[in-house]
Design a protein around this motif. Structure first.
Motif, short mmCIF file in Angstrom:
data_model
loop_
_atom_site.label_atom_id
_atom_site.label_comp_id
_atom_site.label_asym_id
_atom_site.label_seq_id
_atom_site.Cartn_x
_atom_site.Cartn_y
_atom_site.Cartn_z
N ARG A 57 0.80 -1.20 0.07
CA ARG A 57 0.04 0.17 -0.03
C ARG A 57 0.95 1.20 0.20
NH1 ARG A 57 -5.33 -1.30 1.47
NH2 ARG A 57 -5.70 0.81 2.27
N VAL A 58 0.41 2.20 -0.35
CA VAL A 58 0.92 3.61 -0.31
C VAL A 58 0.56 4.19 1.07
CG1 VAL A 58 1.06 6.15 -1.14
CG2 VAL A 58 0.77 3.98 -2.83
N VAL A 59 1.53 4.56 1.81
CA VAL A 59 1.36 4.76 3.32
C VAL A 59 1.77 6.31 3.61
CG1 VAL A 59 1.54 4.22 5.61
CG2 VAL A 59 1.57 2.49 4.02
N LEU A 60 1.07 7.25 3.94
CA LEU A 60 1.25 8.62 4.36
C LEU A 60 1.28 8.44 6.00
CD1 LEU A 60 0.06 11.71 3.38
CD2 LEU A 60 0.04 11.34 5.81
N VAL A 61 2.64 8.68 6.43
CA VAL A 61 2.90 8.75 7.88
C VAL A 61 3.07 10.31 8.41
CG1 VAL A 61 4.42 7.94 9.84
CG2 VAL A 61 4.19 6.50 7.67
N SER A 62 1.95 10.64 9.30
CA SER A 62 2.07 11.97 9.82
C SER A 62 2.72 11.85 11.32
CB SER A 62 1.18 12.62 9.56
OG SER A 62 1.09 13.92 10.14
N PHE A 63 3.67 12.46 11.66
CA PHE A 63 3.96 12.52 13.19
C PHE A 63 3.51 13.91 13.72
CE2 PHE A 63 7.23 9.90 11.52
CZ PHE A 63 7.37 8.99 12.08
N PHE A 64 2.64 13.68 14.94
CA PHE A 64 2.14 14.92 15.49
C PHE A 64 2.00 14.67 16.95
CE2 PHE A 64 -1.14 11.85 16.52
CZ PHE A 64 -1.99 12.34 17.32
N ALA A 65 1.53 15.79 17.38
CA ALA A 65 1.14 15.72 19.00
C ALA A 65 -0.29 16.56 19.32
CB ALA A 65 2.43 16.59 19.65
N THR A 66 -0.85 15.98 20.17
CA THR A 66 -2.13 16.61 20.61
C THR A 66 -2.21 18.40 20.70
OG1 THR A 66 -2.24 16.11 22.57
CG2 THR A 66 -3.11 14.36 21.35
N TRP A 67 -0.98 18.66 21.16
CA TRP A 67 -0.87 20.12 21.36
C TRP A 67 -0.33 20.90 20.36
CZ3 TRP A 67 3.97 21.07 20.24
CH2 TRP A 67 4.90 20.18 20.11
N GLY A 96 1.64 9.66 17.21
CA GLY A 96 1.65 10.72 18.12
C GLY A 96 2.99 10.51 19.06
N LEU A 97 3.51 11.95 19.21
CA LEU A 97 4.72 11.85 19.82
C LEU A 97 4.72 12.70 21.34
CD1 LEU A 97 7.23 13.11 16.89
CD2 LEU A 97 7.00 10.90 18.06
N ASP A 98 3.33 12.64 21.57
CA ASP A 98 2.95 13.24 23.02
C ASP A 98 3.90 12.36 23.98
OD1 ASP A 98 0.33 14.96 23.16
OD2 ASP A 98 0.46 13.68 21.37
N LEU A 99 4.36 12.82 24.99
CA LEU A 99 5.28 12.33 25.95
C LEU A 99 4.61 11.68 26.90
CD1 LEU A 99 7.97 15.12 26.66
CD2 LEU A 99 8.16 13.10 25.16
N ASP A 100 3.33 11.91 27.03
CA ASP A 100 2.42 11.11 27.98
C ASP A 100 1.89 9.81 27.30
OD1 ASP A 100 2.59 12.61 30.29
OD2 ASP A 100 0.92 13.78 29.76
N GLY A 101 2.15 9.84 26.18
CA GLY A 101 1.62 8.47 25.23
C GLY A 101 0.32 8.23 25.20
N ALA A 102 0.01 6.98 25.34
CA ALA A 102 -1.33 6.40 25.18
C ALA A 102 -2.44 7.39 26.25
CB ALA A 102 -1.68 5.10 25.48
N LYS A 103 -1.77 7.85 27.35
CA LYS A 103 -2.36 8.27 28.41
C LYS A 103 -3.34 9.76 27.68
CE LYS A 103 -2.27 10.82 32.80
NZ LYS A 103 -1.21 10.95 34.10
N MET A 104 -2.48 10.46 26.95
CA MET A 104 -3.20 11.59 26.13
C MET A 104 -3.76 11.21 24.98
SD MET A 104 -3.27 14.71 26.50
CE MET A 104 -2.44 15.12 27.72
N LEU A 105 -3.20 9.98 24.15
CA LEU A 105 -3.49 10.06 22.86
C LEU A 105 -4.72 9.17 22.59
CD1 LEU A 105 -0.08 9.12 21.18
CD2 LEU A 105 -1.30 11.15 20.78
N ALA A 106 -5.11 8.29 23.61
CA ALA A 106 -6.12 7.50 23.56
C ALA A 106 -7.66 8.47 23.70
CB ALA A 106 -6.24 6.40 24.73
#
Length: 173
Positions: A57-67, A96-106
């Motif tokens: 597949r063609v995959v677009l990977v976007s690195f982001f943070a919730t803030w 997601g590159l949020d330092l709180d990981g799943a706690k913030m991203l979920a």
């Protein structure tokens, strides 16, 4: 006493069977690109990632943070791209590159109910020790071809038209 121990043992087995585990990693000689391998991370939210469907597949990977405001502003474009090109062999993946990981991203992933997977980066990725290297700014996007190799990359927001052209070109290959 024996029944209680047996009941506790059965409950434990059933509980562990229902636990989510990480993806099975392909063997190193399996031909999976290091970029796709780097995406073998836990997912959160309503759209899980099926790692087995990424190769080819063609995959677009976007690195982001919730803030990150530009990251949030880009979400409607990413959703439109997934809706438009997903049936043709395209997949958006948000990391997601949020330092709180799943706690913030979920909660974020559940609230936005995105039509593509949201992955939780691990410590090596956050420290630049993945195939993608150090992510210098957000959003940071990589476009992978059907072989899982980087065909394009950019920092900041990209417009729908330019991204569509790049995706269409890779889908035609």
């Amino acid at each position: 006493m024996r029944r209680t121990a047996l009941a506790v043992g059965c409950a434990l087995v059933l509980a562990l069977a229902g636990c989510r585990t990480g993806p099975e990693l392909p063997e190193s000689g399996s031909g999976v690109s290091p970029y796709l391998r780097a995406l073998m991370l836990p997912s959160v939210g309503p759209t899980p990632l099926d790692w087995n469907r990424l190769p080819g597949r063609v995959v677009l990977v976007s690195f982001f943070a919730t803030w990150c405001f530009p990251c949030l502003a880009e979400l409607p474009t990413l959703e439109a791209l997934q809706k438009e090109y997903g049936p043709q062999g395209f997949q958006v993946v948000l990391v997601g590159l949020d330092l709180d990981g799943a706690k913030m991203l979920a909660p974020f992933a559940d609230q936005y109910a995105l039509n593509f997977p949201v992955l939780v980066s691990d410590e090596p990725m956050q420290q630049g020790r993945s195939a993608f290297g150090l992510i210098p700014s957000l959003p940071c996007t990589f476009l992978l071809d059907k072989e899982g190799q980087v065909a394009g990359a950019w920092q900041g927001m990209a417009g729908h038209t330019d991204t569509s052209r790049a995706v269409e070109k890779l889908l035609r290959r």
